[in-house]
Every structure is written in C-alpha cells, then in structure tokens.
Scaffold this motif. Structure first.
Motif, PDB file in Angstrom:
ATOM      1  N   TYR A 110       0.828  -1.206   0.000  1.00 57.00           N
ATOM      2  CA  TYR A 110       0.000   0.000   0.000  1.00 57.00           C
ATOM      3  C   TYR A 110       0.863   1.257   0.000  1.00 57.00           C
ATOM      4  O   TYR A 110       0.559   2.230  -0.697  1.00 57.00           O
ATOM      5  N   ASN A 111       1.948   1.241   0.754  1.00 55.61           N
ATOM      6  CA  ASN A 111       2.850   2.399   0.741  1.00 55.61           C
ATOM      7  C   ASN A 111       3.435   2.621  -0.658  1.00 55.61           C
ATOM      8  O   ASN A 111       3.579   3.763  -1.111  1.00 55.61           O
TER       9      ASN A 111
ATOM     10  N   LEU B  95       0.673   4.240  -2.782  1.00 54.63           N
ATOM     11  CA  LEU B  95       0.504   5.669  -2.507  1.00 54.63           C
ATOM     12  C   LEU B  95       1.586   6.484  -3.205  1.00 54.63           C
ATOM     13  O   LEU B  95       1.298   7.522  -3.819  1.00 54.63           O
TER      14      LEU B  95
ATOM     15  N   ALA C  75       0.350   7.428   4.639  1.00 52.12           N
ATOM     16  CA  ALA C  75      -1.098   7.197   4.705  1.00 52.12           C
ATOM     17  C   ALA C  75      -1.735   8.085   5.767  1.00 52.12           C
ATOM     18  O   ALA C  75      -2.831   8.632   5.567  1.00 52.12           O
TER      19      ALA C  75
ATOM     20  N   THR D  40      -6.456   8.310  -4.225  1.00 49.20           N
ATOM     21  CA  THR D  40      -5.821   9.423  -3.512  1.00 49.20           C
ATOM     22  C   THR D  40      -5.145  10.405  -4.471  1.00 49.20           C
ATOM     23  O   THR D  40      -4.773  11.510  -4.066  1.00 49.20           O
TER      24      THR D  40
ATOM     25  N   THR E  34      -7.420   5.433   2.689  1.00 47.29           N
ATOM     26  CA  THR E  34      -6.451   5.147   3.759  1.00 47.29           C
ATOM     27  C   THR E  34      -7.128   4.439   4.926  1.00 47.29           C
ATOM     28  O   THR E  34      -6.493   3.610   5.603  1.00 47.29           O
TER      29      THR E  34
ATOM     30  N   THR F  49       0.432   9.042  -6.184  1.00 45.87           N
ATOM     31  CA  THR F  49       0.500  10.479  -5.872  1.00 45.87           C
ATOM     32  C   THR F  49       1.814  11.118  -6.302  1.00 45.87           C
ATOM     33  O   THR F  49       1.919  12.341  -6.337  1.00 45.87           O
TER      34      THR F  49
ATOM     35  N   ILE G 281      -1.998  11.661   4.459  1.00 47.83           N
ATOM     36  CA  ILE G 281      -3.066  11.764   3.454  1.00 47.83           C
ATOM     37  C   ILE G 281      -4.426  11.718   4.123  1.00 47.83           C
ATOM     38  O   ILE G 281      -5.345  12.467   3.754  1.00 47.83           O
TER      39      ILE G 281
ATOM     40  N   GLY H 227      -4.995   2.935  -3.326  1.00 50.34           N
ATOM     41  CA  GLY H 227      -4.181   4.126  -3.519  1.00 50.34           C
ATOM     42  C   GLY H 227      -4.577   4.983  -4.706  1.00 50.34           C
ATOM     43  O   GLY H 227      -4.308   6.190  -4.717  1.00 50.34           O
TER      44      GLY H 227
END
Length: 618
Positions: free
Chosen positions: A295-296, A299, A309, A560, A518, A303, A312, A557
């Motif tokens: 997930y990191n 993101l 997270a 975002t 998130t 983005t 955000i 993600g």
C-alpha cells in the motif's frame, strides 16, 4: 530520485517542494555554451524518439491507441517474462543515456526529459517486488472487459487487411486472457485474492461477453454486432465483395467460438472453483501478505509524493471540513430548511434531480452533457493558448461492462485526430446519475479536464514523444481534471446553484477518497464504515457510493491521486500569481502545466518554477 511533497499539518494545503534555482537559459549564456546546449539537446531528443519507437514495439495495443496500424494483428504479451524483457530493455537504455549524454550540457527542458526518463525507470523498478500483490482481474474495468472494448472501439477497420487483423486479434485476446489468468492463479497461490465481489464481477462480465450470437442462439453479442458492422461497412464502401465478407464472417465466428469463448470459459471456471477461497467480507490490502509495504508503494506510485497514509488521511479530513462549510452556504442560498444531512437526503431522493429510468433518460443525460461541453468550449481561448485539435464524443458504456453506479471515465483519441476522445457514462441506473452533478463531471471527463490534458499531450511537437505519448501519471492527470472542475467556475459555468453544489459534491467526493482509501487499507475500516462516512459527507446516491468503495478496495491508492494532484496545481498557481503579480498570465500558466506531458508533481513544480523565472525576465 524525484523530490516529494511535504505536509504542513496545520494547513489544508500542501507545502511546496523547495524551489529549484532558476536555470541558466541558453539565450543568456555565452554563444558557444548555448550552441553546445542546443547540440546536446538535439542529439538527446533524437535518441529519445528512437527509444520511444523501440519501447512502443513491445505494445501493439498502445500502437493502435496512438492511431497507428503497425502490428495491427497482434495483442500484447502479458506474461511475467515479457514484463522482465521490457524492464531489462529500460535498464540498458538508461545506462546508454547516462553513458552517452551530459546532463549539464542540456537545455532546462531537455533536463526535464532526462528526469522523466529516470522517473519512469524508478517507477518500473519499484513495482517489481509487488507483482504478486496486485489484483490481476477484478470487477472495475478489468482486463477481461478491456479486450472487447478495445476491439469494438479502437480497432478501426477500413480495409480487408484491417478486418483480417481484427480476426487475428480475437485469437490473440484469447492468448492474453490465458496469460492473465495464469498470473491471477499465481497471485492467489501466494495469498493474494481480492474480495469475493471482485470474483463475482469477473464471472458476470465474462458471461455477458460470451452471451448471444455467435456463442448461443440469442441476440447478437457486442463483439458479433461489431464484427457484422465492420464487414457491412467494407461491403458498402465497395472495399470487399459480399462473398469475401461472408468468408471473413465465418473466420470471425470460428475465432470467437473456437478461441475467445474457451478462454473466457477457463476464466469463469477457475474463478467459480476458487470462489470458496475468497473472503465474503470486503477488506483492505493490509490483510494480505506484504500488504502494508504494497500500500505504501501504491501511494507513492499514484500520488508521486512521499506522503504517508496518515498524512493523506489528515489532509482528507481537513478538506472534507472545508468543503462542507461551502456546501452549507449554498444550502442556505437556495433557502432549504433543514441541516446539511437533510439536504443530502433531499438531493438523493427528489425526482427533480434525475432523468427518467429508461433509454430516453439515458439519452437526455448524454444530450445535456454535450450542451454543457459545447458551452465550455467557447470559453477555452480565454484561459488557454494551446487548444486540443481532437474531437470529443459522449457515449454510453457498452452493455457487457456497464455497471450500476460505476464512475464515468475517459478514453483518449489518437494524436492525429482520426479517432476522437470519448467520455463514457454508466447509465444503467439513472438514480445513480443525478442531474446536479452532471455538469461538473462533463468538465472533468471532457474539456477542460481529461480530454484537454490528454489531447494536448498527444499533440505536442516540441518535446520527445515518450513524454507526449508515453504514459499517464495519475496525480497529474486526475489532479488536473479535478482542478479543471473549479476552473470551469471561473469560466462561467454552474449558473444554477444546484450545479455549483454538484461541483462541491464531486470535490468533497475526492476529499472523502483520501479518508476512505487510507481508512480501508491502513485503519481496518470495514466496507460499511466507509459507506457510512461517504453518505454522511456527500449527497452521492448509495448505489454509486458502494461501487466507489469497492473500486478503492481493488485499486488501492489510486483514489488518492485526485485531491493530492489538485492541491499541488492550486499551490503552484498561487505561487505564480504572488510572484508575478499583474504579469501573471492564466493562459501561460495553463500552457506550462499542460505543455510538458504527464509528469510527476515534483517535475511539474520544476516546470512552473522555470516559467516563473522566465516571465520575470521579460
């Protein structure tokens, strides 16, 4: 490495990345130095364009999307081995770039091209450890629905050879589907399975694609109807005889029933067999192996920042609060008696905000969107120096992939304008498509949003093709489209206060995404908690909300990118307005933002800083 945005938690906007020192422009350098910069830049641009052609050879589909008829009978290779070959090519090309060219001898724009090339390699390298973490096939615009859409809409047939290529691509799509199924099976074995609803969506869409003639005795399927229409057009034009058309039709039938249908049946069979291994209750990726790191990565990828997270999530909460206050003002303006939640209910339930639930209502939606787009087109010259040449059409999503409440979307046309850009709308449930949000969505998907940004990028001639036509960066593209919604108000749109409320609805929608995405993937939020937060802070119909939340669950993600990108563009515009004062030119600013192709936010800032420095010297 790219530089990244930093969060000031006490503010609702993003702090700027430290401004780069103004580059020395060639016209101010000594003649010999200027000549050397131009020579090195010219050499590099030729190299970039040659490499773009080499890279494009990996993707016959991309060639078609760009309006080319090269490799017209082929479909991309979706195997892991093919991905490895492309990455190896990129590594070798990058080593060649660093060996044969001198960054310090390039013009400022050529240095941006260099930075962009390295950025794309960094993105590719960063994704390698997470190949088994992604959901290969799922319900939201998954690959299983892409191939029919591509063949129907993007594969144009103007000759007999084009039709022969179409038939070969029917067979090639079957091979590609098998490769994707193999990857989905491998990911499942490693513990990566999407929630059950995603499996059900893949099964349903695959069954719809292979229902009807020539797969059974029903009405013509979408693919068969497209096949017959393409052949009929060739006969009508005198390009082929009716006899040859009949021969090609039988070849297409054989490809559909003998190759494509069995591939879809293999997908349906495996997904049904594996269904009991899925979790019925939707969940975020943090529950999967390596989920937090994945997930990191997502993101950062979506983005193009290093925002965490938690940061955000905090930005999202602040933006939701700010936009709610603006909503309150419009509620009071229309003299609604009740609180904001009651106003949301009024907008969801009152019939005046919806077209009829039938084909007429769907056509009314399309006609109204076209009317708004015709208006905004007249205002573009006052805000842009460069305008798109490609046409724009509004279409309903094909029945085999249409979903109640699913988000509208845009597909680019071709750089030469032979195929227009298309704004697609899901109109199977008109109660999920309120009129008050229609206008703003048309601007987001069309002009001055996605169509404007994508078309101008593809049509650029002053930058290397890999920047103009080489790919899409979500934070830039979606950030621009969201920025364009507010820009449209400056251009004279949203005369009806309910439409202006619709604009705020789509903006808070994107702010909610920061919180919900998130929340789902790092805070253990359930689907119901995400839906409840959505409904409490927007008037978006519940059908659309549930579709949205399930989209976030299978595309972690991605949601975002919109608000983070918009905030950065707003920040850069505010900086330019402050530093240039009366010399600020809105058309010049927009041309600068759109004139470099799709870029990460750090490079966008570099471009704007260079423009500001240039304007100060005039």
């Amino acid at each position: 490495m790219t530089r990244f945005l930093k969060l000031i938690l006490a503010s609702t906007t993003l702090a700027g990345i430290a401004a780069a020192a103004p580059a020395v422009h060639a016209q101010n350098a000594a003649p010999a130095v200027a000549d050397a910069m131009e020579t090195e830049t010219d050499r590099l641009n030729i190299w970039f364009d040659n490499k773009f052609e080499e890279q494009l050879a990996f993707s016959p589909i991309r060639q078609t999307l760009l309006g080319r008829r090269t490799a017209y009978d082929q479909i991309d290779d979706y195997s892991i081995a093919a991905a490895d070959r492309q990455l190896a090519w990129m590594r070798v090309a990058t080593a060649e770039l660093k060996r044969d060219f001198d960054y310090e001898k390039l013009t400022p724009d050529a240095q941006i091209s260099w930075d962009m090339w390295l950025f794309r390699l960094e993105q590719a390298e960063a994704g390698v450890p997470f190949r088994q973490n992604g959901y290969v096939l799922h319900q939201f615009n998954g690959q299983q629905s892409f191939f029919p859409t591509f063949l129907i809409n993007q594969h144009r047939v103007a000759s007999e050879s084009d039709m022969v290529a179409f038939i070969e691509r029917l067979k090639g799509s079957a091979r590609a589907l098998d490769q994707l199924l193999t990857r989905a099976q491998g990911n499942a074995e490693s513990g990566t399975r999407p929630p059950r609803f995603a499996y059900e969506g893949v099964i349903e869409q695959s069954e719809k694609i292979t229902t009807g003639a020539p797969f059974d005795d029903g009405k013509p399927s979408a693919l068969w109807e497209a096949t017959e229409n393409k052949l009929a057009a060739l006969v009508k034009a005198g390009t082929i005889t009716q006899g040859r058309s009949d021969e090609l039709k039988e070849q297409a039938r054989a490809a559909l029933t003998g190759s494509l249908k069995p591939a879809y049946e293999r997908i349906i069979t495996w997904f049904k067999q594996d269904l009991p291994n899925t979790k019925e209750a939707p969940f975020g990726v943090s529950e999967l192996p390596n989920g937090e790191a994945f997930y990191n990565y997502r993101l950062a990828n979506q983005t193009t920042t290093d925002l965490t997270a938690e940061e955000i999530h905090t930005i999202g909460l602040a933006e939701v609060a700010r936009i709610r206050s603006e909503m309150e003002a419009i509620k009071d303006k229309v003299q609604f008696k009740g609180d904001l939640q009651s106003f949301f209910t009024f907008l969801r339930e009152d019939d005046q905000f919806y077209f009829s639930e039938d084909d007429k209502g769907a056509q009314d939606y399309i006609d109204t969107a076209e009317k708004h787009l015709a208006f905004i087109k007249t205002r573009l010259p006052d805000f842009f120096g460069t305008l798109p040449k490609a046409d724009l059409v509004v279409k309903r999503v094909e029945p085999f992939r249409e979903q109640d409440g699913a988000a509208q979307h845009y597909r680019p046309g071709t750089p030469d304008g032979t195929r227009p850009g298309t704004y697609y709308a899901h109109l199977s449930d008109m109660r999920a498509m309120p009129i008050h949000s229609l206008e703003v969505i048309a601007y987001h998907e069309g002009n001055p949003g996605h169509h404007m940004q994508s078309s101008i990028a593809q049509e650029l001639t002053g930058i290397p093709k890999f920047r103009a036509q080489g790919g899409y960066i979500p934070a830039f593209g979606e950030g621009w489209a969201l920025y364009s919604e507010l820009l449209s108000k400056e251009m004279g749109a949203y005369e009806n206060p309910y439409s202006d409320f619709g604009r705020l609805t789509t903006e808070i929608w994107r702010a909610i995404r920061l919180v919900v995405d998130t929340g789902l993937h790092t805070k253990g939020w359930s689907e119901e908690k995400a839906v409840a937060y959505f409904l409490a802070n927007s008037p978006i119909p519940e059908t659309a909300v549930r579709s949205e939340v399930r989209r976030y669950l299978v595309m972690p993600g991605q949601a975002t990118s919109y608000k983070i990108g918009m905030l950065k563009i707003q920040e850069l515009r505010a900086k330019a307005e402050k530093e240039l004062g009366d010399d600020f030119d809105i058309r010049g600013f927009h041309d600068t933002v759109l004139g470099g192709g799709s870029v990460p936010l750090s490079i966008l800032e570099k471009q704007v800083n260079q423009w500001i420095a240039k304007m100060k010297k005039l």
